[in-house]
Design a protein around this motif. Structure first.
Motif, PDB file in Angstrom:
ATOM      1  N   SER A 119       0.835  -1.212   0.000  1.00 37.90           N
ATOM      2  CA  SER A 119       0.000   0.000   0.000  1.00 37.90           C
ATOM      3  C   SER A 119       0.868   1.260   0.000  1.00 37.90           C
ATOM      4  O   SER A 119       0.441   2.299  -0.499  1.00 37.90           O
ATOM      5  CB  SER A 119      -0.994   0.006   1.166  1.00 37.90           C
ATOM      6  N   SER A 157      -3.220   5.575   1.753  1.00 35.31           N
ATOM      7  CA  SER A 157      -2.696   4.698   2.803  1.00 35.31           C
ATOM      8  C   SER A 157      -1.632   5.487   3.553  1.00 35.31           C
ATOM      9  O   SER A 157      -0.744   6.089   2.924  1.00 35.31           O
ATOM     10  CB  SER A 157      -2.074   3.447   2.169  1.00 35.31           C
ATOM     11  N   SER A 159       1.063   4.834   5.216  1.00 36.58           N
ATOM     12  CA  SER A 159       2.481   4.544   4.970  1.00 36.58           C
ATOM     13  C   SER A 159       2.948   5.091   3.614  1.00 36.58           C
ATOM     14  O   SER A 159       4.152   5.291   3.410  1.00 36.58           O
ATOM     15  CB  SER A 159       2.735   3.038   5.051  1.00 36.58           C
ATOM     16  N   SER A 208      -4.129  -3.816   7.774  1.00 39.31           N
ATOM     17  CA  SER A 208      -3.471  -2.838   8.648  1.00 39.31           C
ATOM     18  C   SER A 208      -4.500  -1.842   9.165  1.00 39.31           C
ATOM     19  O   SER A 208      -4.478  -1.456  10.340  1.00 39.31           O
ATOM     20  CB  SER A 208      -2.394  -2.065   7.885  1.00 39.31           C
TER      21      SER A 208
HETATM   22 CO    CO Z   1       0.003  -1.216   4.035  1.00 37.84          CO
END
Ligand code: CO
Ligand code: ADP
Ligand code: DP6
Length: 348
Positions: A119, A157, A159, A208
């Motif tokens: 992601s 996302s 991250s 996540s």
């Molecule tokens: Co991820």
């Protein structure tokens, strides 16, 4: 006017973890995180305007994706439509039938949804390509800096914020949406690298997004998370400044274990770790006792990422391959920020 843009972005692995949102819509984190961008794992994404289409489309590795995955992409494209002045910017307002829809085609050169950070590269590549696409069609709109771009990647996302830059990168807590951005802290062009031990490339059972929400809402340890994480962050920052891999690694491991502890203390409790993750950890400790600078971290999945010296990476790889012969290992150095791919590069 080509009406297409393609980009490559690299995945990143957090040394100091992002684990929780203080705003689920804006994707604002509960703490500052810090990562290492990887050279060898990445996503290539191509975006095109499809005039007259009713919806955006996401094709990932040749397969049209379901509504849930496509909705995350549309969420990001909507931000671009608003930023470049097409459609209605009011919160939640639908865009007019004439607003341009986008077809997204993507290839992950990293296993998807397996705890190997697809992601992060996926949404960074998407945002990077979309900026080029919208700038070309709407050249009069104000230009978008990489810093601003990182807030757009973030909305796909969390991250992904950090994959907008190479080397060691922080995603800062910020005061709100405009300044919760990625900041490059060090180009990592020194004796540092990673070996990823891919114990499983299966899709994780607990995403996540869900895992961090459940943890933040129920874990008895969560109230401590932000505070302890900030201390580990200071230690990693100091280690990076000194180019001291042992200092960086020790603080990274400590943060990783506290991160997994928040899940052990959730209600109901859960963990992404498996017995095989623990076997790898034990082996890393053994190798360290033998004098190698090796340190582990694990994310939302069983896979172990080993931080090591670049000069010792071949040796570390060989030892891991001998000890875990049936496991896939990925070697990575410091990756760069995203770049635009030419039409020809994309076709290849
Ligand atoms: Co991820
Ligand atoms: P990971 O550990 O791989 O980051 P996540 O659960 O955080 O796992 O994210 C996986 C999800 O991210 C996928 O199910 C999909 O919705 C999205 N994703 C992954 N790669 C891409 C991509 N290249 N383009 C768009 N979305 C992607
Ligand atoms: C454990 O960025 O995948 O890898 O923002 O909900 O899409 P969403 O989650 P994601 O979470 C990453 C969590 C982590 C730690 C990290 O990368 O900082």
């Amino acid at each position: 006017m080509t009406g297409m843009a393609a980009a490559r972005a690299h995945t990143n692995i957090a040394l100091i973890k992002y684990w929780g949102k203080r705003d689920d819509v804006l994707y604002l984190p509960t703490s500052t995180s810090l990562s290492f961008t990887l050279s060898s794992l990445y996503t290539d994404t191509c975006v095109r305007f499809v005039d007259g289409a009713a919806e955006d489309v996401l094709v990932l590795d040749g397969e049209v994706q379901d509504a849930a995955s496509t909705a995350k992409v549309t969420r990001v494209v909507d931000l671009f439509r608003t930023r470049y002045g097409v459609g209605d910017s009011a919160a939640g307002a639908a865009f007019g039938a004439d607003a341009p829809r986008v077809r997204v085609e993507s290839h992950n050169h990293v296993p998807t949804a397996a705890g190997l950070a697809s992601s992060s590269s996926g949404f960074a590549a998407l945002a990077f390509a979309l900026r080029a696409l919208f700038e070309e069609r709407y050249p009069d709109a104000p230009r978008m800096s990489d810093t601003e771009l990182s807030t757009f990647a973030r909305r796909g996302s969390g991250s992904a914020t950090r994959s907008i830059f190479g080397g060691f990168v922080e995603w800062v807590y910020g005061t709100g949406s405009d300044d919760s951005v990625a900041v490059p802290v060090d180009d990592a062009q020194w004796d540092v690298a990673m070996v990823l031990v891919a114990l499983s490339t299966q899709k994780k059972k607990i995403s996540s997004t869900y895992g961090m929400k459940h943890t933040a809402e129920t874990s008895a340890f969560y109230p401590l998370w932000r505070e302890v994480s900030e201390k580990d962050l200071d230690e990693v920052r100091a280690g990076i400044r000194e180019r001291d891999i042992d200092r960086v690694g020790a603080a990274m491991e400590a943060n990783c274990m506290k991160f997994h502890a928040t899940m052990f203390a959730a209600n109901p409790p859960f963990t992404y770790l498996t017995s095989r993750s623990l076997e790898v950890i034990e082996y890393i400790q053994e190798l360290r006792a033998q004098g190698l600078s090796v340190y582990y971290t694990m994310d939302a999945g069983p896979n172990v990422k080993v931080l090591c010296r670049r000069s010792e990476q071949p040796r570390v790889h060989e030892l891991l391959a001998q000890r875990f012969p049936n496991v896939t290992l990925f070697d990575a150095g410091a990756g760069s920020g995203p770049r635009i791919l030419s039409e020809q590069e994309w076709e290849e």
